[in-house]
Scaffold this active site. Structure first.
Site, mmCIF file in Angstrom:
data_model
loop_
_atom_site.group_PDB
_atom_site.id
_atom_site.type_symbol
_atom_site.label_atom_id
_atom_site.label_comp_id
_atom_site.label_asym_id
_atom_site.label_seq_id
_atom_site.Cartn_x
_atom_site.Cartn_y
_atom_site.Cartn_z
ATOM 1 N N MET A 31 -1.487 7.794 -14.319
ATOM 2 C CA MET A 31 -0.646 8.467 -13.335
ATOM 3 C C MET A 31 0.721 7.788 -13.267
ATOM 4 S SD MET A 31 -3.353 9.474 -10.401
ATOM 5 C CE MET A 31 -2.194 10.583 -9.632
ATOM 6 N N ALA A 58 3.503 8.299 -14.925
ATOM 7 C CA ALA A 58 4.226 8.032 -16.168
ATOM 8 C C ALA A 58 5.267 9.107 -16.463
ATOM 9 C CB ALA A 58 3.255 7.914 -17.337
ATOM 10 N N SER A 102 4.552 15.381 -15.901
ATOM 11 C CA SER A 102 5.081 16.666 -15.429
ATOM 12 C C SER A 102 6.589 16.744 -15.623
ATOM 13 C CB SER A 102 4.722 16.898 -13.964
ATOM 14 O OG SER A 102 3.319 16.972 -13.807
ATOM 15 N N GLU A 151 -1.758 19.042 -16.431
ATOM 16 C CA GLU A 151 -3.114 18.707 -15.965
ATOM 17 C C GLU A 151 -4.160 19.092 -17.011
ATOM 18 O OE1 GLU A 151 -3.318 16.837 -13.454
ATOM 19 O OE2 GLU A 151 -1.516 17.259 -12.276
ATOM 20 N N CYS A 195 2.357 -1.139 -14.626
ATOM 21 C CA CYS A 195 1.545 -1.780 -13.595
ATOM 22 C C CYS A 195 2.457 -2.666 -12.741
ATOM 23 C CB CYS A 195 0.464 -2.628 -14.269
ATOM 24 S SG CYS A 195 -0.643 -3.513 -13.146
ATOM 25 N N CYS A 204 2.335 -5.648 -12.361
ATOM 26 C CA CYS A 204 2.562 -6.926 -13.038
ATOM 27 C C CYS A 204 3.582 -6.811 -14.165
ATOM 28 C CB CYS A 204 1.253 -7.478 -13.582
ATOM 29 S SG CYS A 204 0.591 -6.533 -14.974
ATOM 30 N N CYS A 232 -2.725 -1.781 -15.141
ATOM 31 C CA CYS A 232 -3.155 -2.230 -16.458
ATOM 32 C C CYS A 232 -4.676 -2.453 -16.385
ATOM 33 C CB CYS A 232 -2.427 -3.513 -16.855
ATOM 34 S SG CYS A 232 -2.840 -4.950 -15.832
ATOM 35 N N HIS A 272 -5.820 -5.592 -14.187
ATOM 36 C CA HIS A 272 -5.806 -5.430 -12.730
ATOM 37 C C HIS A 272 -6.765 -4.328 -12.263
ATOM 38 C CE1 HIS A 272 -2.073 -7.877 -13.038
ATOM 39 N NE2 HIS A 272 -2.750 -8.483 -12.072
#
Length: 194
Positions: free
Chosen positions: A11, A13, A16, A88, A145, A147, A182, A185
């Site tokens: 999610m 990224a 859409s 989707e 992420c 991090c 990531c 995590h």
């Protein structure tokens, strides 16, 4: 030669957003496109694809019963389609992915699918599994992420931000229900390596 493409990521990224940019590029050149999104995802309202940065376009809705081959070919007969774009795509059935491959192979229309690869437990979605198996081109879109590493996992959280370990594979939600992480995590949040 038309191809079947699968753009996948965790999610957040920009799937859409990337889809809507591709649609804009075709339409700016006077070419007709056909957009699809999952009927069960009603966050953008009836018939729409909406990105987190506010871009929006109307789209046809698919459910498990939608015969994509027939619908796309019928529309193509009325006005030739330069491209079919599916948001989707993880919610497609295996049969629908094969129908989209047929659109590329027999109708000669490029098909660009955008979706998640895995669910909140790290399991492949049915549509993603089929697309990873038969798409001509696999393109990973990158998310980050907290991090700084590439996020590849989708952690489902409850209302208090606590990791959810069990439940239905599909539960629609945005930043209030999911966090892109990531693998390190993700597994820490689930307590898998403890």
């Amino acid at each position: 030669m038309a191809k079947l493409y699968f753009y996948y990521s965790s999610m957040n990224a920009g799937k859409s957003t990337t889809l809507l940019q591709a649609d804009f590029n075709y339409r700016e050149r006077g070419m007709q496109t056909m957009l699809w999104t999952a009927a069960l995802d009603d966050r953008a309202g009836h018939g729409g694809i909406e990105s987190r940065i506010g871009l929006h376009a109307e789209a046809h809705k698919f459910s498990a019963a939608t015969q994509l081959w027939e619908r796309i070919v019928a529309a193509h007969r009325v006005e030739p389609l330069a491209c079919v774009l599916v948001d989707e795509a993880q919610f497609l059935s295996e049969a629908q992915v094969w129908q989209l491959a047929r659109v590329a192979d027999q109708a000669g229309i490029p098909v660009l699918c955008y979706g998640l690869r895995t669910d909140f437990q790290g399991e492949l979605f049915p549509g993603a599994k089929a697309l990873l198996g038969i798409a001509d081109s696999l393109i990973e879109l990158k998310a980050v992420c907290h991090c700084g590493r590439k996020s590849s996992m989708n952690l489902r959280v409850d209302g208090d931000g606590v990791a959810v370990k069990q439940g239905a594979q599909t539960e629609i939600g945005g930043n209030d229900r999911y966090v892109a992480l990531c693998r390190k995590h993700f597994t820490e949040a689930l307590g898998w390596w403890v």
